[in-house]
Write an enzyme that holds these catalytic residues in place. Sequence first.
Site, PDB file in Angstrom:
ATOM      1  N   HIS A 142      64.654 -41.770  65.582  1.00  0.00           N
ATOM      2  CA  HIS A 142      63.220 -41.542  65.345  1.00  0.00           C
ATOM      3  C   HIS A 142      62.990 -40.824  64.013  1.00  0.00           C
ATOM      4  O   HIS A 142      63.155 -39.602  63.909  1.00  0.00           O
ATOM      5  CB  HIS A 142      62.640 -40.715  66.503  1.00  0.00           C
ATOM      6  N   GLY A 166      50.367 -42.630  65.602  1.00  0.00           N
ATOM      7  CA  GLY A 166      49.000 -42.136  65.452  1.00  0.00           C
ATOM      8  C   GLY A 166      48.621 -41.262  66.640  1.00  0.00           C
ATOM      9  O   GLY A 166      49.471 -40.934  67.470  1.00  0.00           O
ATOM     10  N   HIS A 199      55.603 -43.828  71.228  1.00  0.00           N
ATOM     11  CA  HIS A 199      55.309 -42.392  71.126  1.00  0.00           C
ATOM     12  C   HIS A 199      54.535 -41.976  72.377  1.00  0.00           C
ATOM     13  O   HIS A 199      53.416 -42.460  72.619  1.00  0.00           O
ATOM     14  CB  HIS A 199      54.395 -42.113  69.924  1.00  0.00           C
ATOM     15  N   GLU A 218      53.830 -36.310  73.660  1.00  0.00           N
ATOM     16  CA  GLU A 218      53.769 -35.365  72.535  1.00  0.00           C
ATOM     17  C   GLU A 218      52.338 -34.813  72.498  1.00  0.00           C
ATOM     18  O   GLU A 218      52.091 -33.692  72.910  1.00  0.00           O
ATOM     19  CB  GLU A 218      54.121 -36.062  71.219  1.00  0.00           C
ATOM     20  N   ASP A 256      61.886 -37.100  62.742  1.00  0.00           N
ATOM     21  CA  ASP A 256      60.461 -37.429  62.669  1.00  0.00           C
ATOM     22  C   ASP A 256      60.006 -37.515  61.207  1.00  0.00           C
ATOM     23  O   ASP A 256      60.130 -38.561  60.609  1.00  0.00           O
ATOM     24  CB  ASP A 256      59.615 -36.434  63.470  1.00  0.00           C
TER      25      ASP A 256
HETATM   26 ZN   LIG Z   1      57.110 -39.901  65.302  1.00  0.00          ZN
END
Ligand SMILES: [Zn+2]
Length: 316
Positions: A7, A161, A188, A191, A276
């Site tokens: 990732h 996003g 994703h 988070e 990330d």
């Molecule tokens: Zn990410």
Amino acid sequence: MNKAVLHDHLDGGLRAKTAKELAIKDSYKPLIEIEDIESFFNRESSTSLEEYLEAFVHTTALMSNYDNLERIAFEAAEDMHFCGITLYESRYAPLYSVNDNLQIKDVIHAINSGFKQAENLYGIKSGLILCGMRNDKENVSQVSEIAIDFKEQIIGFDIAGPEYNFLPSLFADVFNKLKNNGINLTIHAGEGDGVNSIQDALDNGAKRIGHGVRIIEDIDTTSKKLGKTAEYVRNKQVPLEICITSNIHTNMYEEYNNHPIKDLIDLEFNVSINTDNRLMSNTSMKKEIDIAKNLGINNIDRILENSASYSFLNDF
Ligand SMILES: [Zn+2]
């Protein structure tokens, strides 16, 4: 044994020095005047998501021609190689780079060409995951069509996003079509939103979860009792693409010691260590490995090797 990063965002990982050089070359004014480019991009103390995201306006602006994309992809893979990584998965929302002078086929070609150069030089294998932007339905749909058209040249699909209010199931039809075309999905989730979002990503075919760290909210850490989603994620060993520093910088956890990665490892979840956005978070795989060690995680090599066994690159 291979060691993988699963990732990492291509537009979040430019070298600061390269950003400056490209800005000068292309006369991109907003960056030319900035003296300390490294601290300009370092958003570790940003107080809002807007402030954090503003940095991407500048990186994507520099990713608008073939040569820049090729160089940025090469350098990303090179940096991963110097951190001991042999499989590098990079993700990007490709429509940011499409313009009158650059077609989508050239965007994908340029990135893969940069990756190939790094492979020829160092042996590191890299692959591209295409991201649709989940706050823009049209974008997700367009990128999914691109993913199908170019499925031999990419390794997977993701939505990036804002997560909150944009559940994966909004794009159920898109994910279904991608699955039917044999395209790997990572999403994703867990988070900016909680356990329900992780469950929704799984229900929509995600083989891996981007972040997924909020699965901890489905676990009673005292009694070690797991909720339904956590039990599924652990029993099926669904890979969680954990990005420690990024979670601190987006204010999910106040400090490193509050991050649940160690708890998840102790509870035998399938955890990987990732970067990330290296530029905005002023991090690297080396730094993330050191942070993990400081949190009491000892078997880093085994974690990186385990990540490699779940890499979408294995399918190519
Ligand atoms: Zn990410």
